[in-house]
Motif scaffolding. Sequence first.
Motif, PDB file in Angstrom:
ATOM      1  N   THR A  62       0.830  -1.205   0.000  1.00  0.00           N
ATOM      2  CA  THR A  62       0.000   0.000   0.000  1.00  0.00           C
ATOM      3  C   THR A  62       0.862   1.252   0.000  1.00  0.00           C
ATOM      4  OG1 THR A  62      -1.816  -1.133   1.128  1.00  0.00           O
ATOM      5  CG2 THR A  62      -1.784   1.268   1.255  1.00  0.00           C
ATOM      6  N   GLU A  63       1.902   1.259   0.821  1.00  0.00           N
ATOM      7  CA  GLU A  63       2.803   2.414   0.869  1.00  0.00           C
ATOM      8  C   GLU A  63       3.500   2.609  -0.475  1.00  0.00           C
ATOM      9  OE1 GLU A  63       5.287   4.037   4.485  1.00  0.00           O
ATOM     10  OE2 GLU A  63       6.312   2.303   3.605  1.00  0.00           O
TER      11      GLU A  63
ATOM     12  N   ARG B 290       0.845   3.842  -3.056  1.00  0.00           N
ATOM     13  CA  ARG B 290       0.483   5.239  -2.784  1.00  0.00           C
ATOM     14  C   ARG B 290       1.534   6.179  -3.366  1.00  0.00           C
ATOM     15  NH1 ARG B 290       1.548   9.174   0.952  1.00  0.00           N
ATOM     16  NH2 ARG B 290      -0.217  10.520   1.559  1.00  0.00           N
TER      17      ARG B 290
ATOM     18  N   MET C 217      -6.074   1.840  -2.953  1.00  0.00           N
ATOM     19  CA  MET C 217      -5.550   2.233  -4.254  1.00  0.00           C
ATOM     20  C   MET C 217      -6.626   2.932  -5.083  1.00  0.00           C
ATOM     21  SD  MET C 217      -2.877   0.595  -3.080  1.00  0.00           S
ATOM     22  CE  MET C 217      -2.857   2.185  -2.521  1.00  0.00           C
TER      23      MET C 217
ATOM     24  N   CYS D 191      -6.753   6.430  -3.816  1.00  0.00           N
ATOM     25  CA  CYS D 191      -5.662   7.237  -4.364  1.00  0.00           C
ATOM     26  C   CYS D 191      -5.956   7.648  -5.804  1.00  0.00           C
ATOM     27  CB  CYS D 191      -4.352   6.457  -4.293  1.00  0.00           C
ATOM     28  SG  CYS D 191      -3.655   6.304  -2.629  1.00  0.00           S
TER      29      CYS D 191
END
Length: 408
Positions: free
Chosen positions: A107-108, A111, A136, A139
């Motif tokens: 996820t990091e 992102r 996601m 984002c």
Amino acid sequence: MMDRRTLLAAAAAMPVAPALAADDERWAGIAAQYDVTRKVAQLEHGNWGMMARPVHAAYRAHVDRVNRDTSFFARREMPGEIEAVRARVAAAMGVGTGEIAFTRNATEAMRALILGYNRLRPGDAVLHADLDYDAMQACMESLKGRRGAEVIKIALPLPATRQAVIDAYAQAFAAHPNLRMVLLTHVSHRTGLVLPVAEIAAMARLRGIDAIVDAAHGVGQIDYRLPDLAADFIGINLHKWIGAPLGVGAIVIRDGRLTDIDIDPAEAGANPADIRSRVHTGTVDYAALLAVPAALDFHEGIGAAAKQARLRALRDRWVRPARALANVEVLTPDDPGSYGAITAFRLKGRTSHEANVALARRLLDEHGIFTVHRDGLASGSCVRVTPALATTMEEVDRFVAALRKVAS
């Protein structure tokens, strides 16, 4: 009991035929390397992957070292050791060391890639799908305000086939000539559908569209290396199917594409030619990073092809009888290129969030089977079933018996 080296060598030498992948006698020794709870039949291994005993032992030893030596170790020896781990991971993934940087999770990484993608201009469009991970999708939706982009969302076909999925993206690409970026999820966390990412990314490239690939569930579950995805921007996890400790992921940006991702604001003084300037994690679990080689040793000792075949055999064990039940709808296709361990189902006509929460709860409370409900599909909610190498065929058979009862 075989020692670990003998066990892993035997596993790596296993033929990958489906009959052998389903042979519990050959896999019992590997399953015994996991201290899994037997309070329930654990069929929810999609959240994160359990460490095998040798990995857990390595992690504990590194925790002891980091805790004992603190900054004396961190400021002197650790940078070189972490760099060696980075090189090991890069080699295992099939990319250059300079193309990969550690994050705390996929996820990091994703992102940083989505929000940092700087080739968008007002009026350009981006595309995502209902099977993509929630964070996601959020984002992607934020790019409307951040970059002035048009955000397009599609629903992937159900029932899915490889060609139908390719056609869905091809139609979206053709319908929106202003598309510049697409989010692709290699293995859906909702249904386990494996997308033909390389084919879709190739179609996108011909139209000048960049693919950003979420490979959180692909690495370690599916037998492939990152270049096989034919994408320049990828986020991965190492604590799911590779079996590293929690808190280890990576961002991948292929050579020549680094300038298309913004430097993280917290890395403003860093070397702009270093991929590590594209993500800022702060202090991480150093022991977890240092234990990654032990996880790769265990994974590679089994063999990616053998592991994939075993996971598919565990999945097939319940899906085949489930498809024969009149009231059960299996959402994941049976084409071997379109699934791995994860598969989702629901009772026919029961598409609400509440119905699938209740279904997962009933499987647990009445039958001791632990699964998880999933929302977000355009067609409605479902229940996800995720076996792992610690799962036995007997546990899968228990689930089939329970499914017959709840489906009746």
